[in-house]
Design a protein around this motif. Structure first.
Motif, PDB file in Angstrom:
ATOM      1  N   TRP A 108      -1.733  -2.385  12.755  1.00  0.00           N
ATOM      2  CA  TRP A 108      -1.676  -1.945  11.365  1.00  0.00           C
ATOM      3  C   TRP A 108      -0.406  -1.163  11.057  1.00  0.00           C
ATOM      4  O   TRP A 108       0.220  -1.355  10.023  1.00  0.00           O
ATOM      5  CB  TRP A 108      -2.908  -1.103  11.066  1.00  0.00           C
ATOM      6  N   THR A 109      -0.008  -0.290  11.964  1.00  0.00           N
ATOM      7  CA  THR A 109       1.195   0.510  11.738  1.00  0.00           C
ATOM      8  C   THR A 109       2.431  -0.375  11.637  1.00  0.00           C
ATOM      9  O   THR A 109       3.277  -0.192  10.756  1.00  0.00           O
ATOM     10  CB  THR A 109       1.378   1.533  12.872  1.00  0.00           C
ATOM     11  N   HIS A 152      -7.931 -11.304   4.586  1.00  0.00           N
ATOM     12  CA  HIS A 152      -8.244 -10.019   5.212  1.00  0.00           C
ATOM     13  C   HIS A 152      -7.981  -8.838   4.276  1.00  0.00           C
ATOM     14  O   HIS A 152      -8.721  -7.860   4.278  1.00  0.00           O
ATOM     15  CB  HIS A 152      -7.418  -9.830   6.486  1.00  0.00           C
ATOM     16  N   ASP A 153      -6.902  -8.914   3.503  1.00  0.00           N
ATOM     17  CA  ASP A 153      -6.537  -7.762   2.671  1.00  0.00           C
ATOM     18  C   ASP A 153      -5.494  -8.199   1.656  1.00  0.00           C
ATOM     19  O   ASP A 153      -4.911  -9.283   1.742  1.00  0.00           O
ATOM     20  CB  ASP A 153      -5.962  -6.633   3.546  1.00  0.00           C
ATOM     21  N   LEU A 157      -2.236  -6.117   0.123  1.00  0.00           N
ATOM     22  CA  LEU A 157      -1.451  -4.884   0.162  1.00  0.00           C
ATOM     23  C   LEU A 157      -0.500  -4.852  -1.019  1.00  0.00           C
ATOM     24  O   LEU A 157       0.189  -5.832  -1.299  1.00  0.00           O
ATOM     25  CB  LEU A 157      -0.656  -4.796   1.466  1.00  0.00           C
ATOM     26  N   THR A 184      -0.839   0.411  -0.858  1.00  0.00           N
ATOM     27  CA  THR A 184      -2.263   0.463  -1.176  1.00  0.00           C
ATOM     28  C   THR A 184      -2.954  -0.777  -0.633  1.00  0.00           C
ATOM     29  O   THR A 184      -2.451  -1.891  -0.776  1.00  0.00           O
ATOM     30  CB  THR A 184      -2.467   0.537  -2.708  1.00  0.00           C
ATOM     31  N   SER A 185      -4.126  -0.584  -0.022  1.00  0.00           N
ATOM     32  CA  SER A 185      -4.938  -1.666   0.501  1.00  0.00           C
ATOM     33  C   SER A 185      -6.134  -1.869  -0.424  1.00  0.00           C
ATOM     34  O   SER A 185      -6.946  -0.959  -0.611  1.00  0.00           O
ATOM     35  CB  SER A 185      -5.416  -1.331   1.920  1.00  0.00           C
ATOM     36  N   LYS A 243      -8.621  -3.741   0.206  1.00  0.00           N
ATOM     37  CA  LYS A 243      -9.826  -3.740   1.042  1.00  0.00           C
ATOM     38  C   LYS A 243     -10.316  -2.322   1.252  1.00  0.00           C
ATOM     39  O   LYS A 243     -11.521  -2.049   1.146  1.00  0.00           O
ATOM     40  CB  LYS A 243      -9.526  -4.403   2.385  1.00  0.00           C
ATOM     41  N   GLN A 244      -9.390  -1.398   1.561  1.00  0.00           N
ATOM     42  CA  GLN A 244      -9.797  -0.004   1.771  1.00  0.00           C
ATOM     43  C   GLN A 244     -10.368   0.619   0.513  1.00  0.00           C
ATOM     44  O   GLN A 244     -11.215   1.523   0.578  1.00  0.00           O
ATOM     45  CB  GLN A 244      -8.606   0.809   2.286  1.00  0.00           C
ATOM     46  N   LEU A 245      -9.908   0.143  -0.648  1.00  0.00           N
ATOM     47  CA  LEU A 245     -10.432   0.653  -1.918  1.00  0.00           C
ATOM     48  C   LEU A 245     -11.739  -0.010  -2.320  1.00  0.00           C
ATOM     49  O   LEU A 245     -12.331   0.340  -3.346  1.00  0.00           O
ATOM     50  CB  LEU A 245      -9.390   0.456  -3.038  1.00  0.00           C
ATOM     51  N   GLY A 246     -12.199  -0.997  -1.534  1.00  0.00           N
ATOM     52  CA  GLY A 246     -13.438  -1.698  -1.866  1.00  0.00           C
ATOM     53  C   GLY A 246     -13.319  -2.608  -3.067  1.00  0.00           C
ATOM     54  O   GLY A 246     -14.318  -2.859  -3.759  1.00  0.00           O
TER      55      GLY A 246
END
Length: 244
Positions: free
Chosen positions: A126-127, A225-226, A228, A236-237, A239-242
């Motif tokens: 990820w990094t 998967h996502d 970005l 900003t992702s 996926k992380q924000l739902g």
């Protein structure tokens, strides 16, 4: 005015020659990491501008483009223009050489940043992935939509630009994104685009477009998967924000 790299004076070495040696010595002893951005640029410019003081140019480049990343994203013409403006000569061989040297250096950096993402599974790196997308898109002046096509092990098959747009819009066609995945035998993908405004907050259109691509992929067993979104203020992702 004359083109540029005026030959050294017959009266002796230029006054800044001692400064160059001192800067090289500081970089050697203290490490390049210890140098501020403008001094790093000075060092880079020594080779293409051997007989002029490069400190004013380094500072002007940073002032015009905002950062090292901004210089890396600038066009050859824009960099060449600033070289000529600062050093006070018409655009020509020397300004082209300096601009080309900088573009080569920054493109090399982009390729180095890409390697970790391409040699390891993207999802578990990820990094490295975030570093790569920021270098590639953070300072793009126009919106650009890219897709990272992955294999079943999430190894990068291809990073492809799907479309380039205006300062705030790049048209995307979900069917084309999925059709390309099938051509590449890609079962997984990560969507990436930039916001030239600098704010990576997703818009309603970003969210709706992502869901359309996800739905189109599900019908053909292609996983998104996502998504970005890259801006100067960060990444900003969705996926992380739902939001997908």
């Amino acid at each position: 005015m004359t083109d540029a790299s005026a030959a050294p004076s017959k009266k002796g070495p230029p006054r800044h020659a001692g400064h160059r040696e001192r800067l090289r010595e500081r970089a050697t002893r203290g490490g390049i990491d210890a140098l501020p951005d403008y001094e790093l640029l000075e060092l880079l410019l020594f080779r293409s501008i051997p007989y002029r003081d490069t400190k004013p140019l380094a500072k002007d480049l940073l002032a015009r483009f905002g950062s090292l990343e901004g210089i890396g994203a600038a066009s050859h013409a824009a960099i060449e223009d600033q070289v000529a403006r600062t050093l006070g000569f018409a655009r020509g061989k020397a300004s082209r050489a300096a601009a080309l040297d900088l573009m080569l250096i920054f493109d090399t950096a982009r390729r180095v940043a890409r390697e970790p993402a391409s040699k390891r599974p993207v999802i578990s790196s990820w990094t490295a992935l975030l570093a790569y997308v920021r270098v590639a898109l953070q300072h793009e002046p126009r919106e650009q939509f890219r897709v990272l096509y992955l294999d079943q092990k999430n190894q990068l098959i291809l990073d492809e630009i799907q479309n380039r747009g205006t300062v705030d819009h790049a048209p995307v066609y979900p069917r084309e994104v999925i059709r390309r995945a099938l051509e590449l035998s890609s079962k997984n993908m990560i969507l990436v685009h930039n916001h030239p405004s600098g704010d990576p907050t997703p818009s309603r259109a970003d969210i709706d477009m992502t869901r359309l691509i996800v739905q189109a992929g599900q019908a053909l067993s292609v996983t998104v998967h996502d998504h970005l979104i890259v801006g100067r203020d960060g990444v900003t992702s969705l996926k992380q924000l739902g939001l997908m």
